[in-house]
Every structure is written in C-alpha cells, then in structure tokens.
Scaffold this motif. Structure first.
Motif, PDB file in Angstrom:
ATOM      1  N   LEU A 159      50.210  45.932  35.808  1.00  0.00           N
ATOM      2  CA  LEU A 159      49.752  45.488  37.115  1.00  0.00           C
ATOM      3  C   LEU A 159      48.985  46.601  37.801  1.00  0.00           C
ATOM      4  CD1 LEU A 159      49.596  43.632  39.521  1.00  0.00           C
ATOM      5  CD2 LEU A 159      51.895  44.297  40.172  1.00  0.00           C
ATOM      6  N   ALA A 183      47.283  48.898  36.431  1.00  0.00           N
ATOM      7  CA  ALA A 183      45.943  48.983  35.833  1.00  0.00           C
ATOM      8  C   ALA A 183      45.035  47.920  36.431  1.00  0.00           C
ATOM      9  CB  ALA A 183      46.043  48.802  34.321  1.00  0.00           C
ATOM     10  N   ALA A 184      45.569  46.717  36.570  1.00  0.00           N
ATOM     11  CA  ALA A 184      44.745  45.648  37.135  1.00  0.00           C
ATOM     12  C   ALA A 184      44.397  45.957  38.581  1.00  0.00           C
ATOM     13  CB  ALA A 184      45.476  44.309  37.029  1.00  0.00           C
ATOM     14  N   ALA A 185      45.324  46.610  39.259  1.00  0.00           N
ATOM     15  CA  ALA A 185      45.086  46.893  40.670  1.00  0.00           C
ATOM     16  C   ALA A 185      44.048  47.981  40.875  1.00  0.00           C
ATOM     17  CB  ALA A 185      46.405  47.291  41.339  1.00  0.00           C
ATOM     18  N   VAL A 186      43.700  48.706  39.816  1.00  0.00           N
ATOM     19  CA  VAL A 186      42.676  49.741  39.947  1.00  0.00           C
ATOM     20  C   VAL A 186      41.393  49.154  40.506  1.00  0.00           C
ATOM     21  CG1 VAL A 186      41.128  51.210  38.602  1.00  0.00           C
ATOM     22  CG2 VAL A 186      43.581  51.312  38.228  1.00  0.00           C
ATOM     23  N   SER A 187      41.117  47.895  40.128  1.00  0.00           N
ATOM     24  CA  SER A 187      39.894  47.279  40.628  1.00  0.00           C
ATOM     25  C   SER A 187      39.954  47.137  42.145  1.00  0.00           C
ATOM     26  CB  SER A 187      39.680  45.914  39.976  1.00  0.00           C
ATOM     27  OG  SER A 187      40.736  45.049  40.319  1.00  0.00           O
ATOM     28  N   VAL A 188      41.119  46.790  42.639  1.00  0.00           N
ATOM     29  CA  VAL A 188      41.256  46.689  44.086  1.00  0.00           C
ATOM     30  C   VAL A 188      41.094  48.069  44.714  1.00  0.00           C
ATOM     31  CG1 VAL A 188      42.758  46.011  45.970  1.00  0.00           C
ATOM     32  CG2 VAL A 188      42.782  44.713  43.847  1.00  0.00           C
ATOM     33  N   THR A 206      39.396  50.496  43.568  1.00  0.00           N
ATOM     34  CA  THR A 206      37.989  50.877  43.521  1.00  0.00           C
ATOM     35  C   THR A 206      37.251  50.320  44.723  1.00  0.00           C
ATOM     36  OG1 THR A 206      38.122  50.723  41.132  1.00  0.00           O
ATOM     37  CG2 THR A 206      35.940  50.920  42.093  1.00  0.00           C
ATOM     38  N   THR A 207      37.466  49.045  44.993  1.00  0.00           N
ATOM     39  CA  THR A 207      36.809  48.451  46.150  1.00  0.00           C
ATOM     40  C   THR A 207      37.223  49.176  47.418  1.00  0.00           C
ATOM     41  OG1 THR A 207      36.943  46.316  45.063  1.00  0.00           O
ATOM     42  CG2 THR A 207      36.423  46.317  47.401  1.00  0.00           C
ATOM     43  N   GLY A 251      38.247  52.151  47.676  1.00  0.00           N
ATOM     44  CA  GLY A 251      37.627  53.472  47.648  1.00  0.00           C
ATOM     45  C   GLY A 251      36.182  53.423  48.107  1.00  0.00           C
ATOM     46  N   ILE A 252      35.449  52.444  47.573  1.00  0.00           N
ATOM     47  CA  ILE A 252      34.045  52.330  47.953  1.00  0.00           C
ATOM     48  C   ILE A 252      33.917  52.103  49.453  1.00  0.00           C
ATOM     49  CG2 ILE A 252      32.004  50.870  47.759  1.00  0.00           C
ATOM     50  CD1 ILE A 252      32.645  50.454  44.851  1.00  0.00           C
ATOM     51  N   LEU A 284      42.779  51.466  30.764  1.00  0.00           N
ATOM     52  CA  LEU A 284      42.828  50.745  32.033  1.00  0.00           C
ATOM     53  C   LEU A 284      42.350  49.312  31.876  1.00  0.00           C
ATOM     54  CD1 LEU A 284      41.543  53.182  34.796  1.00  0.00           C
ATOM     55  CD2 LEU A 284      43.791  52.137  34.577  1.00  0.00           C
ATOM     56  N   ALA A 301      44.653  47.192  29.594  1.00  0.00           N
ATOM     57  CA  ALA A 301      45.910  46.905  30.305  1.00  0.00           C
ATOM     58  C   ALA A 301      45.680  45.858  31.395  1.00  0.00           C
ATOM     59  CB  ALA A 301      46.468  48.187  30.908  1.00  0.00           C
ATOM     60  N   ALA A 302      44.581  46.023  32.138  1.00  0.00           N
ATOM     61  CA  ALA A 302      44.310  45.070  33.213  1.00  0.00           C
ATOM     62  C   ALA A 302      44.068  43.674  32.648  1.00  0.00           C
ATOM     63  CB  ALA A 302      43.106  45.531  34.035  1.00  0.00           C
ATOM     64  N   TYR A 313      47.292  42.227  31.512  1.00  0.00           N
ATOM     65  CA  TYR A 313      48.111  41.764  32.633  1.00  0.00           C
ATOM     66  C   TYR A 313      47.616  40.423  33.141  1.00  0.00           C
ATOM     67  CZ  TYR A 313      50.277  41.277  37.143  1.00  0.00           C
ATOM     68  OH  TYR A 313      50.974  40.774  38.208  1.00  0.00           O
ATOM     69  N   ILE A 330      42.774  40.302  42.928  1.00  0.00           N
ATOM     70  CA  ILE A 330      42.344  41.168  41.826  1.00  0.00           C
ATOM     71  C   ILE A 330      41.129  40.576  41.131  1.00  0.00           C
ATOM     72  CG2 ILE A 330      42.984  42.085  39.579  1.00  0.00           C
ATOM     73  CD1 ILE A 330      45.797  42.408  40.575  1.00  0.00           C
ATOM     74  N   ASN A 343      38.007  40.838  43.191  1.00  0.00           N
ATOM     75  CA  ASN A 343      37.522  42.220  43.185  1.00  0.00           C
ATOM     76  C   ASN A 343      36.763  42.543  41.920  1.00  0.00           C
ATOM     77  OD1 ASN A 343      38.050  44.253  45.300  1.00  0.00           O
ATOM     78  ND2 ASN A 343      40.030  43.241  45.254  1.00  0.00           N
ATOM     79  N   LEU A 396      32.948  43.716  41.901  1.00  0.00           N
ATOM     80  CA  LEU A 396      32.590  45.057  41.440  1.00  0.00           C
ATOM     81  C   LEU A 396      31.533  45.000  40.359  1.00  0.00           C
ATOM     82  CD1 LEU A 396      36.031  46.841  41.380  1.00  0.00           C
ATOM     83  CD2 LEU A 396      34.093  47.327  42.847  1.00  0.00           C
ATOM     84  N   LEU A 451      30.681  56.610  45.652  1.00  0.00           N
ATOM     85  CA  LEU A 451      32.139  56.615  45.607  1.00  0.00           C
ATOM     86  C   LEU A 451      32.630  57.883  44.921  1.00  0.00           C
ATOM     87  CD1 LEU A 451      35.040  55.268  45.572  1.00  0.00           C
ATOM     88  CD2 LEU A 451      34.374  54.294  43.395  1.00  0.00           C
ATOM     89  N   ILE A 455      34.876  60.789  46.568  1.00  0.00           N
ATOM     90  CA  ILE A 455      36.290  60.849  46.166  1.00  0.00           C
ATOM     91  C   ILE A 455      36.523  61.804  45.010  1.00  0.00           C
ATOM     92  CG2 ILE A 455      38.225  59.541  45.355  1.00  0.00           C
ATOM     93  CD1 ILE A 455      37.839  57.776  47.437  1.00  0.00           C
TER      94      ILE A 455
END
Lengths: 316, 307, 259
Positions: free
Chosen positions: A39, A41-46, A48-49, A51-52, B92, B95-96, B99, B113, B116, B120, B131, B135
């Motif tokens: 989860l 890992a999947a949340a990394v996309s969120v 990223t947004t 972060g941007i 990543l 895994a994503a 999931y 998710i 997003n 993206l 970004l 960061i």
C-alpha cells in the motif's frame, strides 16, 4: 492436538478448532505487514502529487510575496533578472500558445486522417506496418526532435521563407506537431473503433461509400472521444520543453507571430536551470511560479480530456 | 421526384468511389510522411555524424575541441542514472501494481490512488524536475547528483510501470489464483510464487519501455542541475571506502546523453553539429534497441504463454 | 419459371451456396421471392437465415474471406445481384435493410431519414422535406415526431427508433426490403406496431423477413421458408406450411418438438 470434541450434554463445550486450522497469528502479522508495504508503494503516487503541489505552491507563495499577482498576470514584459524587473507571465504564455497552435495545426489534421484511414479503410497488413511507424515516431526522444528542428527543419524552411530567423516558434511548433501525431492518431483510432459495427452496417446498407460513412456516421459518433484526444494533445504540446528550448531560442518575447523566436514557460525554466541562480533568489523563485502556471494550464486540459473520454466510454 | 435512373445512380457511386480513393491516397501519404520524417532524422544524424563514429568518440570526455569531444561521461552517466532509476522504480511500481490488482478494495483510497496515477502520467516532465529541485536536491539534500536524477526519473516512469504491471497481472486467469488459494496459500504466497512469476514478462516489457523513455529525458535532469560540461567521470560504483564511499558515485555531479546532445546542439560552432548528430544517433540507437527488445519480449510472450 | 397462379417474381435464389472462409454456411438454396408479398425465413439458431438474408444486399462483401456461389436473380431486369461485376453499392441502393437492434445514426430524426437521399446526391430542401415526411408516414411514426424532427434520433424509445430505421430504409424507395429479426429487441407493444407496419408496407414494397418467432411468421407473412443447417428444407404459402408441412423436420420445428 485438540480434536473437535463435542459433548452434547455441555452447551458450553463449543467445538474447538484444531491447531492446524487456527489462524496462525504470525502469518497474519506478516501478511498485514506485506500488504502495508505494498500500500505504501501505491501511495507513493499520492505523495508525488502532494510533493509537486507543495513545492510549486510554497515557492510560489514566496514569489508572490515579492511580486503582485496582478502584475504577474498583466505585465507585458518578462525581465526577471534586470534591475528594473518585470514579471509578466503573458510573455511566456504567448510563446507557449503560438507554438502549441502551430503544433496542433499539423497534428490534428494529420493525426485524424491517419486515424480515420487506419480505422475505416486500411486492411490488417497496412495496419501492421503503420502501427510500428507511429510507435517509433512517438518514442523518439524530444532532444533529438529538437536537434531535427534546429539543424534540419529550419534550414529547409529558410529556403521557402527566407526571412525566417535561425530560431523560431514555427520550426519548433511544426516538429512538435509531428511528435504529437502518433498520440492523436492512436487515441482517435481507439475512439473510432469503439463505434459499433451495427452503425456502420446501417450506413453501408443505405448505399454509402466508406468515406461517406466514415465522415457522416463514424466520426460524429466518435466525436467526444476525438475531442478528448485533441484536448489531451493540447496538454502535451503545452508541456513540451526540449524542442522549444533548442529550436525556438530562449529569448522571452511577447509575440503572436510564429516566425519569431520566443521563450515558452517550459524553455524559460530550462534557461534558468542552465544558469547559476542562487537558491531562494527572485530569479530562482520565478521558475516555480512559471511551473505552477504550467501545471494549472495542463491540469485544466487533462481534467477536461479525461472527462470527455469517460463520457465517450459511457456511450459505447 | 422521379426515382434516379441507373446512369444517375452509377454516376453518384462513381463520384463517391473517387473520393474514397482520394482519401485512401491521403491516408497513405500521411503515413508515408511520418515514415519520411523518421528516415530523414536517422539518415541525417548518421550521415552528419559519420566521421565521429570511432572508438575515441565513445571513450573521450567532452572537450572544447569538437574533434576530440566524446560521450564518455554522457553514456556512463546515463547508465548510472538508469541504474538508480530502475532500482527505485521497479520495486515501487511492481509493488504498487500488485497492491492495486490483488489487494485493493474499491474504496475511496484506491480511487484517489488511481486518479493520482493517471494524472501524474500527464504532468509535463519539467514539473518533475521542479519537484526534484525543491525536494530531492534541496530539502533532502541529495544535491545535484545521480541519486536525484535517478529518483526523479523513477517517479516519472512510475505510472508506466504500474500500468504494465497491472495489465500483466490482469492477464493471469482467475483459476491460477484460485488454484493457489485452494491449497491454502496466503495472498502473499500466491503473489510471490504465482502472480509475480507469470506477470514477469509483461512487467519486464513495461520496465524496458519505461527505461527507454527515461533515457531520453532531458528537461527534468537539466532542472535539477546536471552540468552540461563534464570532463570527468563519477567515481566508479562501490570502489570508495566502505560504507559511505561505496555510494560516492550516487552523489557525484554527472551528465547524461540527452544533455550532452543539448549542449552540442546549442553551440553555434558547426563542428559541434557533427558531434551532436553522432551522439543523437547513438541515443536513438539505444532507445530503438530497448524498444525492439520490449517488442520482441511481448511477441515471444504472446506465443509462449499457455494457461 | 413461373407457375400461372403464383404472383410475379421479384427475386429468385438459384443454387446459392455461401462460404465463410472454409465453412459452407448456405447449401444450394433455390427459392422464389414474390413481388409485393411478405416472405418469412424461419428456422433454429444458426440455420443460416441471416446469412441468406444478408446476401441480398451484399453485406458479406464488407468482411474479408466470404464467398458466394450461385445466383440471386433480381427482376424485372434479371440481374444477378451476386455477380462480381455488379457493384455492391448499387445493389444496396435498390435493396434496403432493417436490423435486429435499432441503429439510428447520431443525427437528428430528419437527417436520419434523409441520409439515403443525400447519399444519392439529393440535396434540394423541398424534395427532402417531402420524401422524409412520406417515409415517416409510411413507417407510421409521422404523428409522433412531426414536431421534433430536429431532435437527436438516439433519444427516441426502442420501438420508435426501429420505426425510424424503417422510415430511413423506405425514404429511398427500395425495391426489396430486408428485415433481420426486427422485433427481437422490442417489447410486445412495439412488436405489434411493427408487425402491423409490415402488413401495410407490402403494398408498396416486397419484403423478406427473418424471424426466430414462428407465431410472428404466421401472423405477417404470405410465404414461409424453413431453413435448417444452411439448407432450405421447405418453402410454400404460409397457411400451408403451418397447417400441413410436407417435410417431417419442418413439422418437428413448428410443433416445437425441435429447435
């Protein structure tokens, strides 16, 4: 090992599950852990947004503490590094708009024609050849397109238009258009293929030819899908950087004439990044304000395009 | 008011067929034009750059003299950046994707998710550069390094990898999953021993396509400050003093192929045009061969998989 | 060859065979279609009735790998519709079709009906207005749509859409009208309306109708053909077929023992 001992005389004696069948607590924990990691890992996309948005907005806030939004939107000069600094984003936006319009003027007709041809006319042999060509075109790195625009296309154009300067929005825009053709072609073709055969059969049964059917029945039926592809293409054109950085010159220039060099929002950011601006200086902050503007513009087109696409899918 | 005579009908049909054929010609012309552009591009780079196709070109550093300038730092830099990108993006992304396909329930979190990820995919690459600048370079303090570049590109191609992982997993028939669960395997065991291995070819294809895209990306790397004139190599991986020295290379300044091309293309001196053409050709060759490998894999996969 | 007590022929299938690639879907069909009469094709699923129907307007030509053998003679000019020299588009301008699922174009009601006319090059407003009204009246839908001709056709109900498709086919004065299970996607009331329409229409145009519903065939048609596994097993006047079928297999299908 407890077996399922059942004694009907004692209601409190519930059947006991054997150890082997009982949920292994350890296994449960490790399963949960793994699910958690996935989860994350999947949340990394969120992230990223987030972060941007965080980076662009926070730096832009610093920027707008020093420059008024009104000036930013209405000033007609963009000279952030001069002593008498001006920060009119319109200058950069004009470059973006002109180059995108040139690109679309090439890509929309060409991409749509190719899409109609592949969807309504071409047999499978032609399609087998066409698909790789389009994929190839779409896979060429944009810096290579930039090289092409500056060192091949511009000289050719200068033969036809002798007054064309060495850097121009025209040259960059045309090449950008060619780059976008595969994008429009494939999205539009998908939209047309989604139109059911029964509609086409109805048209053919009335004695219409392929082109008549394509233009009068299939294209109208696929219209919102086509519109979606055009809008997503606009977003792509607006966000393109390298072709413009190389071939359009990086001189901010408020103009609507494609035969002039000009900077776009994207090529300006590159120009600043190539230089040496101290972290936190106003010059440094401008790229984030410009970036935020860019993000907002592309976001509007992306959302519109996705919405149209979803609406189209509903129908078919 | 009268029904049309046969001649009139035939004339109408003939006109229609003429238009059909004109359009077909137009369609083919457009496709041919696209092909022409590709051929012209490659031919131009091959011909203009031909005098530079020597071993020296690959083994020299950049130089102020065009004839001596080579792409050594550039291709080494590209390779190292790709390494970091792959190491970050593949775990990543897989895994994503795993999931989302195997574990996620249809709730608001999953929806967010997925929205997003698709948004993206459409964000301009230069925004990723911004970004990263804010960061990775400054906030995290990774500096203008291979690490920052690799992580940035990883984020950029993450949607590609997630999508191909999901598609690869979706292609696996339910009965395989069910068969595994039926013998008592947990969800993770099913994933580890069945789903991931079967999805691997599809995932691999997606990874290669993603890397082919990443290797050609310029804007984000320029933005985080990759230098355009580098006449040295990053320290070789894993050769410094352990433990920190092993990763010196990751924090070193660097350049990549697209930036070298950009640098040479931007120089007014026509001698550097030759270099730009040659480097462009090499980059195209890299990208094309990666895509070719991906296509080949996809093709072999379609033939071999028998559920 | 015409027998004196039979009405004139509009079309006739002679030794018709059809192949989907290697598979033979129609086997040696010989069958008359009488002018201004309704002929029904019945038979169990997969017997080839739609395949046969779609040969009349060369629909099969749209897809690669199909092959005709034999003839479909079209009168009064005695042309073979299936001949390679005959242009399928020309055939389709003489033969109209109504499909199983109503397929109105994403255009206005008016433009849907006018479509065939525009294809033929007719763009005169007065002529179009006239013919469109005529066709919509002929399809018994004029009263319902006359005040909203500019509305989008897909907004109509299923039954209305189908009648619109019939009007669309009628607008070009076809010589033969093909119906491919026209009511199988409609509710009973809409079905009854269409059946009544077919009964009216035969005064102006010859009709060939495929139906999986035997009762429908019995209700609307003058002649019936029973098909099975690509062959035409029996053909005759509807009354005779349903009351006294000559072939046992026909009888089995009709009485529900099979199919």
């Amino acid at each position: 090992m407890n077996s399922s001992a059942m004694s009907a005389n004692h209601p409190s004696d519930l059947p006991v599950v054997s150890d082997r069948l009982a949920k292994n607590a350890m296994r449960n924990v490790s399963e949960r852990l793994i699910e958690g990691l996935l989860l994350a890992a999947a949340a990394v996309s969120v992230l990223t947004t987030v972060g941007i948005v965080y980076v662009l907005v926070s730096e832009s806030i610093h920027f707008f503490q020093q420059v008024s939004i009104v000036d930013f939107l209405t000033d007609t000069q963009w000279t952030p590094l001069f002593d008498d600094a001006h920060f009119g984003i319109m200058v950069l936006v004009s470059g973006t708009v002109v180059s995108s319009l040139v690109a679309l003027a090439v890509a929309v007709p060409m991409g749509t024609i190719i899409a109609i041809y592949l969807s309504e006319f071409a047999d499978s042999r032609v399609r087998e050849v066409a698909k790789p060509i389009l994929e190839l075109l779409g896979g060429i790195p944009t810096i290579v397109f930039g090289y092409f625009a500056l060192l091949v296309v511009t000289p050719i154009l200068q033969v036809i238009l002798p007054e064309l300067p060495g850097f121009s929005l025209l040259s960059a825009g045309l090449v950008m258009g060619i780059m976008i053709v595969p994008y429009i072609a494939s999205l539009s073709e998908d939209a047309m293929r989604a139109v059911p055969m029964s509609l086409r059969e109805g048209a053919y049964a009335m004695g219409s030819t392929r082109l008549y059917t394509a233009l009068h029945v299939v294209v109208p039926a696929a219209f919102s899908g086509l519109a979606a592809s055009y809008i997503l293409a606009i977003s792509r054109a607006v966000g393109e950087t390298m072709i413009l950085a190389v071939a359009a010159g990086m001189q901010p220039n408020l103009t609507w004439n494609p035969m002039e060099p000009a900077a776009t929002i994207t090529s300006y950011i590159v120009q600043v990044a190539l230089g040496d601006l101290p972290h936190g200086s106003i010059g440094y902050l401008t790229i984030f304000a410009a970036g935020l503007t860019l993000l907002l513009i592309t976001l509007v087109f992306n959302i519109l395009g996705q919405w149209l696409r979803a609406k189209f899918r509903e129908n078919y | 008011m009268q029904p049309l005579t046969t001649e009139q009908i035939r004339a109408v049909i003939a006109r229609g067929k003429l238009r059909d054929n004109l359009f077909k010609a137009l369609g083919i012309f457009c496709l041919a034009f696209a092909l022409l552009v590709i051929v012209a591009l490659i031919a131009d780079m091959a011909i203009k750059g031909s005098e530079r196709f020597t071993l020296d070109f690959f083994m020299n550093f950049a130089s102020r003299r065009a004839t001596q300038a080579g792409i050594l730092s550039a291709w080494v830099g590209s390779l190292l950046v790709m390494l970091v990108t792959a190491l970050a993006a593949v775990p990543l992304g897989v895994a994503a994707g795993l999931y989302l396909e195997e574990y996620a329930k249809r709730n608001w979190l999953t929806h967010i998710i997925e929205v997003n990820i698709s948004n993206l995919a459409a964000v301009p690459s230069i925004v990723y550069g911004l970004l990263a600048l804010g960061i990775f370079v400054y906030q995290f303090g990774f500096g203008q390094s291979i690490l920052s570049a690799g992580l940035t590109l990883a984020l950029l191609i993450l949607p590609i990898i997630i999508v191909s992982t999901r598609e690869a997993i979706r292609a696996i028939p339910a009965m395989i999953r069910e068969g595994s669960m039926a013998v008592g395997a947990t969800r993770w065991q099913t994933c580890r021993y069945h789903i991931i291995p079967y999805a691997m070819p599809g995932i691999l294809t997606g990874v290669i396509i993603g890397l082919a895209r990443a290797i050609g990306e310029t804007a984000p790397i320029i933005t985080i400050g990759a230098l355009t004139f580098i006449a040295f190599l990053p320290p070789a991986p894993f050769t410094g003093e352990p433990p920190a020295g092993l990763f010196d290379w990751v924090f070193a300044p660097f350049t990549v192929m697209p930036i070298q091309i950009f640098n040479w293309t931007s120089r007014p001196d026509p001698a550097f045009e030759v270099n730009a053409a040659a480097a462009g050709f090499v980059l195209m060759a890299m990208v094309l061969s990666m895509n070719a490998v991906a296509i080949y894999l996809r093709y072999k996969m379609r033939k071999n998989i028998k559920w | 060859m015409q027998i004196h007590d039979n009405p004139p022929l509009k079309a006739e299938a002679r030794n018709l065979n059809f192949y989907y690639g290697e598979a033979k879907a129609l086997k040696n069909i010989n069958m008359p279609i009488y002018d201004k009469k309704v002929t029904a094709l019945i038979g169990p699923s997969g017997c080839g009735k739609s395949t046969y129907l779609r040969s009349f307007n060369r629909m099969h030509d749209l897809y690669p790998g199909n092959r005709y053998e034999g003839e479909i003679r079209f009168f009064p000019d005695n042309t073979n519709l299936l001949a390679p020299e005959v242009d399928p588009i020309e055939v389709r301008m003489r033969v109209g079709m109504v499909f199983q699922k109503p397929n109105p174009f994403p255009k206005s009601i008016f433009e849907n009906v006018a479509y065939g006319l525009r294809v033929r090059g007719e763009n005169n407003k007065r002529v179009l207005d006239d013919k469109v009204e005529n066709a919509l009246r002929g399809a018994a839908i004029w009263e319902e749509v006359k005040d909203r001709l500019q509305e989008q056709a897909p907004n109509l109900s299923g039954g209305q859409q189908q009648r619109l498709c019939i009007a669309r086919a009628l607008a070009t004065d076809p010589e033969l009208l093909l119906f491919d299970e026209p009511t199988s996607a409609l509710d009973p009331i809409a079905t009854a309306a269409i059946e009544e329409l077919v009964h009216e229409l035969k005064k102006r145009v010859t009709i060939l109708i495929v139906t999986h519903n035997m009762q429908q065939a019995a209700r609307v048609s003058d002649y019936t053909a029973y098909m099975f596994l690509g062959e035409m097993l029996e053909f005759g006047k509807t009354d005779e077929i349903f009351i006294k079928p000559k072939d046992k297999r026909t009888e089995d299908y009709i009485t529900g023992r099979m199919g």
